[in-house]
Design an enzyme around this catalytic site. Structure first.
Site, PDB file in Angstrom:
ATOM      1  N   PRO A 140     -10.942  10.118  -7.317  1.00 30.80           N
ATOM      2  CG  PRO A 140     -12.261   9.208  -9.024  1.00 30.80           C
ATOM      3  CD  PRO A 140     -10.848   9.606  -8.701  1.00 30.80           C
ATOM      4  N   GLY A 186       3.271   4.128  -6.660  1.00 29.64           N
ATOM      5  CA  GLY A 186       3.146   3.262  -5.489  1.00 29.64           C
ATOM      6  C   GLY A 186       3.555   3.959  -4.208  1.00 29.64           C
ATOM      7  CG  ASP A 192      -0.118   6.321  -2.976  1.00 31.07           C
ATOM      8  OD1 ASP A 192       0.614   5.352  -2.704  1.00 31.07           O
ATOM      9  OD2 ASP A 192      -1.333   6.204  -3.198  1.00 31.07           O
ATOM     10  CG  ASP A 214      -0.130  -3.728  -3.443  1.00 32.23           C
ATOM     11  OD1 ASP A 214      -0.432  -3.645  -2.246  1.00 32.23           O
ATOM     12  OD2 ASP A 214       0.042  -2.731  -4.174  1.00 32.23           O
ATOM     13  CB  SER A 263       0.332   1.562 -15.169  1.00 31.62           C
ATOM     14  OG  SER A 263       0.627   0.191 -14.963  1.00 31.62           O
ATOM     15  CG  ASN A 294      -3.283   2.394  -8.812  1.00 32.42           C
ATOM     16  OD1 ASN A 294      -2.982   3.527  -8.480  1.00 32.42           O
ATOM     17  ND2 ASN A 294      -3.281   1.423  -7.918  1.00 32.42           N
ATOM     18  CD  GLU A 324      -0.916  -0.046   3.569  1.00 35.41           C
ATOM     19  OE1 GLU A 324      -1.085   0.364   2.415  1.00 35.41           O
ATOM     20  OE2 GLU A 324      -1.415   0.513   4.571  1.00 35.41           O
TER      21      GLU A 324
END
Length: 561
Positions: free
Chosen positions: A274, A306, A308, A156, A202, A192, A492
């Protein structure tokens, strides 16, 4: 250093000595580096699972970001005592993340004024964090995406930094490059995001491009300053290559039968994420024919990409549990690795090490040949991902296919075919479609994402395909402007099947802010409008401007055996 096996001397010669030196440097550094912070699912053990499964919060990321008020071991010992109430227990023993204050822009702001006003709103400083916090400290201020994303994200940030540079905030660009260099020095790679639960993976490797961006302002000094960190990151992505046999994969590296070295996305852990714990468990349970750990690894690796999530990673676009990210060699990742090798060559030359520069050039040339051989679908006429299971290039066209053009790795004739495919299959009224598949996942149709719009625009311009490039920019900017006019925010992702609508799908509601959209919007505004008449809003009618970007001279594709 261990000598290469006699059967592999030529192939091993392609790997610069710096990789092995970097491995040695990292192993020494590991002895000096503090213990890697543990993610909350390990710190809290069964308690973490209990809280997430109880769905106390609408967003699973909330508890992943919660800070224990005391030693997690002591907190766990208090669980299930007489009269135990889980919600009360969590409220007493954890500090929950604060909801960000809703930003209300001043009345009458133009799109450019709104974005410029957002930079300080999205800036965070975390030089110090609480002992058990999942947030990782960073030495300099940084810009976050916005919404639920309270931390800095790797890929990003590059597109955010493009906007910061466009706004003249080179100090913030320098701060963010310094932060990422700090992460490489501290953890051996850029995670990440700056959370302990992101350390096992990453994201698309843009650090070298960030340094190259900074060098536009600081000159070769930036390249020389951050050469060690760029080398360390390269070593991370190539970790394990020295022992790899043909046809094998190790972490992020793939060695094909002919010795070609390419990369894939990978996460070192194979447990539920998580921040999406319950969702991942449900996905794994829905496909009893696959080991849960395999699905978890592929979900995590898709997060590393990226994208997902996307049909790009799935056998069945309607079933997330069929994704197999780790058996796919992505065209965008390998394009970025090519660019990293080219920038490493440039930085090595700037540092006076011509021998090292030549080694990186050799690696880049070898990767470029690999991209042309394995990541081009000649039958379809576009770049695509390679399937390690079928040993064939995949058929699906995605916006990732434009990355070889973005990094100048594509042959001229193939770039021309990509322009045709883009205009025919991906260009929509509101911008560039991510794919042409409607799966309900956020990295599929009808969503368009700012970074992919910019990659396509720049990539096509590199090859003289200005008309298609400007079409993409104009359509996307119109979408952004119409949405801003109605909602007074940038988001986004956008629905590109129309204009003026934010995108949908995925694991969480639409987020606003939004770092990379802000950055790309500024770049595109300055692209479509003449420099003597800069625009603060998207014009009602398309300007007749001339881009200053000159196409890069390219060679024709070499025939592949």
């Amino acid at each position: 250093m261990k000598s290469p096996a006699p059967s592999r001397p030529q192939k091993m010669a392609l790997i610069p000595a710096c990789i092995f030196l970097c491995f040695a440097a990292l192993s020494v550094q590991a002895e000096e580096t503090p213990v890697t912070p543990q993610p909350p699912d390990i710190l809290l053990g069964p308690l973490f699972n209990d809280v997430q499964n109880a769905k106390l919060f609408p967003d699973q990321k909330t508890f992943a970001d919660a800070v224990p008020n005391s030693d997690p071991l002591m907190i766990r010992m208090q669980q299930n005592q007489s009269g135990f109430d889980l919600r009360h227990f969590v409220n007493v023993n954890f500090t929950l993340p604060k909801e960000g204050e809703k930003y209300v822009p001043p009345e009458g702001q133009s799109l450019r004024e709104h974005i410029d006003g957002l930079w300080p709103v999205l800036t965070r400083s975390t030089e110090n964090t609480e002992k058990w916090d999942s947030l990782l400290p960073l030495p300099e201020p940084y810009v976050v995406p916005g919404g639920r994303f309270r931390e800095v994200y790797y890929w990003d940030s590059y597109f955010t930094m493009l906007g910061l540079a466009e706004s003249g905030h080179w100090d913030k660009v320098a701060d963010m490059v310094a932060n990422f260099a700090h992460e490489i020095d501290t953890y051996g790679h850029i995670p990440n995001g700056n959370r302990s639960y992101y350390l096992s993976r990453s994201q698309p490797p843009f650090f070298a491009l960030m340094v190259e961006l900074l060098a536009q302002h600081e000159g070769d000094a930036a390249l020389k300053q951050y050469l060690p960190q760029m080398q360390k990151e390269y070593a991370y992505w190539m970790d394990g290559v020295e022992n790899l046999q043909a046809g094998q994969q190790e972490k992020r590296v793939v060695k094909l039968q002919d010795g070609t070295l390419l990369n894939r996305y990978w996460d070192d852990r194979d447990t539920p994420r998580p921040e999406s714990w319950v969702e991942d468990i449900a996905t794994a349970k829905s496909n009893p024919n696959r080991p849960a750990t395999e699905i978890y690894r592929d979900l995590r690796s898709a997060a590393a990409s990226g994208w997902d999530f996307s049909s790009r990673w799935m056998d069945n676009p309607q079933q997330l549990n069929t994704l197999r990210t780790t058996s796919i060699v992505p065209v965008d990742l390998n394009s970025l690795m090519f660019k990293m090798e080219k920038i490493l060559a440039r930085a090595s030359k700037a540092a006076g090490d011509n021998a090292m520069a030549n080694q990186y050039e050799t690696l880049a040339n070898a990767r470029q040949k690999g991209i042309e051989k394995y990541l081009w679908n000649d039958q379809q006429g576009w770049y695509a991902d390679y399937d390690l299971k079928s040993h064939k290039v995949r058929n699906q066209l995605t916006a990732a296919a434009l990355f070889p053009l973005y990094v100048n790795a594509a042959a001229k004739d193939r770039a021309n075919k990509m322009a045709t495919a883009t205009k025919t299959h991906l260009l929509q009224p509101g911008g560039l479609n991510t794919t042409s598949v409607k799966s309900g996942q956020q990295w599929d149709a009808p969503n368009g994402w700012a970074p992919l719009q910019w990659v396509a625009t720049e990539g096509l311009q590199n090859y003289g395909q200005k008309e298609v490039a400007m079409d993409i920019s104009w359509h996307f900017l119109t979408n952004v402007q119409h949405t801003y006019d109605r909602e007074k925010k940038l988001v986004e992702k956008y629905d590109v099947s129309t204009t003026g609508t934010g995108g949908g799908g995925g694991e969480y509601p639409l987020q606003d802010g939004f770092g990379w959209t802000n950055g790309v919007t500024l770049k595109m505004l300055d692209l479509i409008c003449p420099k003597e008449q800069p625009c603060d809003n998207v014009p009602a009618t398309r300007p007749l401007s001339e881009s200053t970007t000159q196409p890069v001279k390219q060679k024709e594709a070499e025939p592949t055996p």
